[in-house]
Design a protein around this motif. Structure first.
Motif, PDB file in Angstrom:
ATOM      1  N   ASN A  46      -1.192  -5.856  -0.470  1.00 51.08           N
ATOM      2  CA  ASN A  46      -0.276  -4.969  -1.193  1.00 51.08           C
ATOM      3  C   ASN A  46      -0.917  -4.284  -2.396  1.00 51.08           C
ATOM      4  O   ASN A  46      -0.261  -3.524  -3.109  1.00 51.08           O
ATOM      5  N   THR A  47      -2.199  -4.578  -2.649  1.00 50.59           N
ATOM      6  CA  THR A  47      -2.894  -3.960  -3.775  1.00 50.59           C
ATOM      7  C   THR A  47      -3.403  -2.580  -3.376  1.00 50.59           C
ATOM      8  O   THR A  47      -3.981  -2.402  -2.299  1.00 50.59           O
ATOM      9  N   THR A  48      -3.210  -1.622  -4.250  1.00 50.08           N
ATOM     10  CA  THR A  48      -3.666  -0.250  -3.978  1.00 50.08           C
ATOM     11  C   THR A  48      -4.926   0.055  -4.781  1.00 50.08           C
ATOM     12  O   THR A  48      -4.874   0.064  -6.020  1.00 50.08           O
ATOM     13  N   PRO A  49      -6.056   0.300  -4.124  1.00 51.70           N
ATOM     14  CA  PRO A  49      -7.278   0.649  -4.862  1.00 51.70           C
ATOM     15  C   PRO A  49      -7.090   1.943  -5.646  1.00 51.70           C
ATOM     16  O   PRO A  49      -6.359   2.851  -5.223  1.00 51.70           O
ATOM     17  N   GLU A  50      -7.758   2.027  -6.781  1.00 47.32           N
ATOM     18  CA  GLU A  50      -7.611   3.218  -7.625  1.00 47.32           C
ATOM     19  C   GLU A  50      -8.299   4.449  -7.032  1.00 47.32           C
ATOM     20  O   GLU A  50      -7.772   5.561  -7.097  1.00 47.32           O
ATOM     21  N   PHE A  64      -6.983  -5.680   1.292  1.00 42.92           N
ATOM     22  CA  PHE A  64      -6.332  -5.550  -0.016  1.00 42.92           C
ATOM     23  C   PHE A  64      -4.856  -5.900  -0.025  1.00 42.92           C
ATOM     24  O   PHE A  64      -4.264  -6.031  -1.091  1.00 42.92           O
ATOM     25  N   CYS A  98      -5.306   5.194  -1.209  1.00 39.73           N
ATOM     26  CA  CYS A  98      -5.789   4.976  -2.582  1.00 39.73           C
ATOM     27  C   CYS A  98      -5.012   5.863  -3.556  1.00 39.73           C
ATOM     28  O   CYS A  98      -4.474   6.906  -3.186  1.00 39.73           O
ATOM     29  N   LYS A  99      -4.975   5.461  -4.805  1.00 44.42           N
ATOM     30  CA  LYS A  99      -4.244   6.230  -5.820  1.00 44.42           C
ATOM     31  C   LYS A  99      -4.879   7.596  -6.050  1.00 44.42           C
ATOM     32  O   LYS A  99      -4.178   8.596  -6.227  1.00 44.42           O
ATOM     33  N   HIS A 103     -11.115  -0.760 -12.582  1.00 39.46           N
ATOM     34  CA  HIS A 103     -10.629  -0.076 -11.384  1.00 39.46           C
ATOM     35  C   HIS A 103     -11.414  -0.503 -10.140  1.00 39.46           C
ATOM     36  O   HIS A 103     -12.545  -0.984 -10.224  1.00 39.46           O
ATOM     37  N   THR A 104     -10.789  -0.288  -8.989  1.00 45.12           N
ATOM     38  CA  THR A 104     -11.398  -0.585  -7.694  1.00 45.12           C
ATOM     39  C   THR A 104     -11.739   0.726  -6.989  1.00 45.12           C
ATOM     40  O   THR A 104     -10.902   1.639  -6.926  1.00 45.12           O
ATOM     41  N   MET A 126       0.832  -1.198   0.000  1.00 45.72           N
ATOM     42  CA  MET A 126       0.000   0.000   0.000  1.00 45.72           C
ATOM     43  C   MET A 126       0.873   1.256   0.000  1.00 45.72           C
ATOM     44  O   MET A 126       1.983   1.264   0.539  1.00 45.72           O
ATOM     45  N   ARG A 138      -6.227  -2.147   4.594  1.00 46.21           N
ATOM     46  CA  ARG A 138      -4.947  -2.844   4.426  1.00 46.21           C
ATOM     47  C   ARG A 138      -5.127  -4.361   4.529  1.00 46.21           C
ATOM     48  O   ARG A 138      -4.565  -5.131   3.743  1.00 46.21           O
TER      49      ARG A 138
END
Length: 510
Positions: free
Chosen positions: A189-193, A187, A209-210, A26-27, A1, A184
């Motif tokens: 290590n994935t970062t939501p958009e 998700f 988030c991005k 996208h998330t 993250m 956290r």
């Protein structure tokens, strides 16, 4: 993250700046109150659970606790304020009852508060997640079934032997850092958009988030129309018509004792007075009955005339009674799933259908030889502007068919239930300050459109359904009684009869 940014140095753009095109992969992660929903307060929804499960006394307890909850929420800690609401609402309730309200009652009210800008972005994304301080058990059914949410991370309530304790499990109320930790954990290590929130305590998860956007308070914003949901809300349950604000909750509590006495007077007037006088008695007691169209005359037995079959849309179990009120004469009705109490107080003769096609057909034919008869071929009530599928049996039994479009209006209580005791249905309807019924008689079905002229029973039933729907500006559906009860009560809606030693001509619906 991504690393969390310093809250004080971040200014998030408005949700109106978020591009919603090309988001299919996208998330999105969104808060609920004030973000997905226009309203920032969750009191209304806790009040609905309190009343629908615990009744007037539980609603009173919640109302008395709400000032403390408000002080804690706004001046000390959001988490502490929400804990008070959860305890006052849930303590001692069966978990299954809370789940039932979350599935059958709350979606109708949540859907009427959906924020248009947030929904525009939320609905455009392929993966949808909701982070909320509300108990997950309250919101999950609505978010998944009507908004298409894939993941709901909410506060988890503590339970003991199938009942809520009124406390919450670790990590506690999902506000601030707890939301970020929940994100956290879900998700990795994935970062939501996209992250969407509406207050400073949402910053921790939004910073993960991005892109992040704020939903600002807009007093004049209009909620999303329900036809934009993933599916329409055809069925819903619960007694309350309006979302109970603290003031409305207080009015409901104060009105119920007065309303119950008034309901008893209105019911007594309908049951004890001669039918030609009931219309005027109802009017004097604040019950509005509007009659449209021209009803057929009473059949003349001396001329060999049989009765007509009034084919009605079904809004409440009082439909046949208000039809009789409009005609000024008692018309028998065939019924199903009528409570024993409703049998006793009914001013008209009611005859039970037993779901045996041959026996029901024979019974209806005999009743039509005696005079007019009322039937509601939907088999169950529907509150929304939809008509359920019409059972075609009635069309096979007579060509003397008069469609009747029934509609009603209630301001405080619904007079129908799928989950509760049906014996209270007429009382709740008449407990409304000024309930209203509109009875519209349509033209008798022409002979060339009946089964006697070669039409199939399904063609006749569908044609009448379309006629009534057009009159009421409703939509025809293929949903049935079973569909309704599976959606609201988790069963088929079948009534198990206990044998009773009652003469055949005295048996009423059960």
């Amino acid at each position: 993250m991504a690393e969390s940014k310093l809250h004080s140095s971040v200014t998030f753009p408005s949700i109106s700046k978020c591009e919603s095109h090309g988001r299919e992969k996208h998330t999105v992660v969104a808060d609920m109150d004030g973000t997905l929903l226009i309203g920032r307060s969750s009191f209304h929804y806790f009040a609905l659970v309190a009343f629908e499960v615990g009744g007037m006394l539980r609603l009173l307890f919640l109302l008395l606790a709400s000032p403390l909850a408000g002080i804690l929420y706004y001046f000390i800690s959001e988490s502490a304020g929400i804990r008070v609401l959860i305890f006052a609402t849930f303590a001692g309730m069966k978990v299954s009852d809370i789940e039932s309200v979350g599935r059958a009652v709350l979606p109708k009210f949540y859907s009427g508060d959906l924020h248009p800008e947030t929904w525009r972005v939320f609905s455009s994304c392929g993966m949808k997640c909701v982070l909320t301080a509300n108990p997950r058990i309250m919101v999950e059914a609505f978010l998944k079934e009507y908004l298409g949410a894939d993941l709901i991370i909410g506060t988890e309530i503590s339970t003991y032997k199938g009942r809520a304790t009124g406390l919450v499990t670790s990590p506690g109320i999902l506000v601030g850092k707890n939301k970020a930790e929940g994100l956290r954990k879900a998700f990795g290590n994935t970062t939501p958009e996209i992250g969407i929130g509406d207050r400073k305590t949402d910053y921790p998860f939004m910073n993960l988030c991005k892109e992040s956007y704020m939903v600002h308070r807009t007093p004049k914003v209009q909620p999303v129309s329900q036809d934009r949901l993933l599916k329409p809300i055809v069925f819903h349950d619960g007694r309350l018509v309006q979302k109970p604000s603290p003031l409305m909750a207080l009015l409901i509590i104060l009105w119920i004792p007065i309303g119950f006495i008034l309901a008893c007077i209105r019911i007594a007037a309908g049951a004890l007075l001669p039918m030609p006088m009931v219309y005027y008695a109802f009017r004097a007691l604040g019950v509005r009955v509007t009659i449209k169209g021209t009803p057929p005359p009473r059949p003349e037995k001396s001329l060999g005339q049989t009765g007509v079959l009034f084919v009605c849309s079904h809004r409440s179990l009082l439909d046949p009674i208000f039809l009789s009120t409009a005609l000024g004469r008692a018309i028998p009705a065939v019924t199903y799933s009528l409570s024993r109490l409703s049998e006793i107080i009914s001013p008209i003769k009611t005859v039970r259908l037993n779901r045996d096609r041959a026996k029901d057909a024979d019974m209806i034919k005999k009743l039509l030889k005696e005079g007019d008869l009322v039937i509601c071929p939907e088999g169950t009530t529907c509150r929304e502007p939809f008509l359920l599928r019409f059972s075609a049996l009635f069309a096979e039994l007579t060509d003397e068919l008069v469609p009747v479009a029934m509609s009603n209006r209630m301001s405080m209580f619904h007079g129908t239930t799928a989950r509760g005791w049906k014996g209270m249905d007429p009382f709740y309807f008449f407990m409304n300050p000024s309930p209203a019924y509109e009875v519209t008689f349509l033209n008798k079905l022409p002979g060339d459109l009946t089964c006697g002229a070669g039409k199939s029973s399904h063609e006749v039933a569908n044609y009448i359904q379309r006629m009534i729907a057009a009159t009421l500006s409703y939509e025809c559906t293929s949903f049935t009684r079973k569909d309704k009860y599976r959606a609201l009560a988790g069963n088929d809606g079948n009534v198990v009869e206990k044998p009773r030693k009652i003469a055949a001509d005295k048996v009423m619906g059960s």
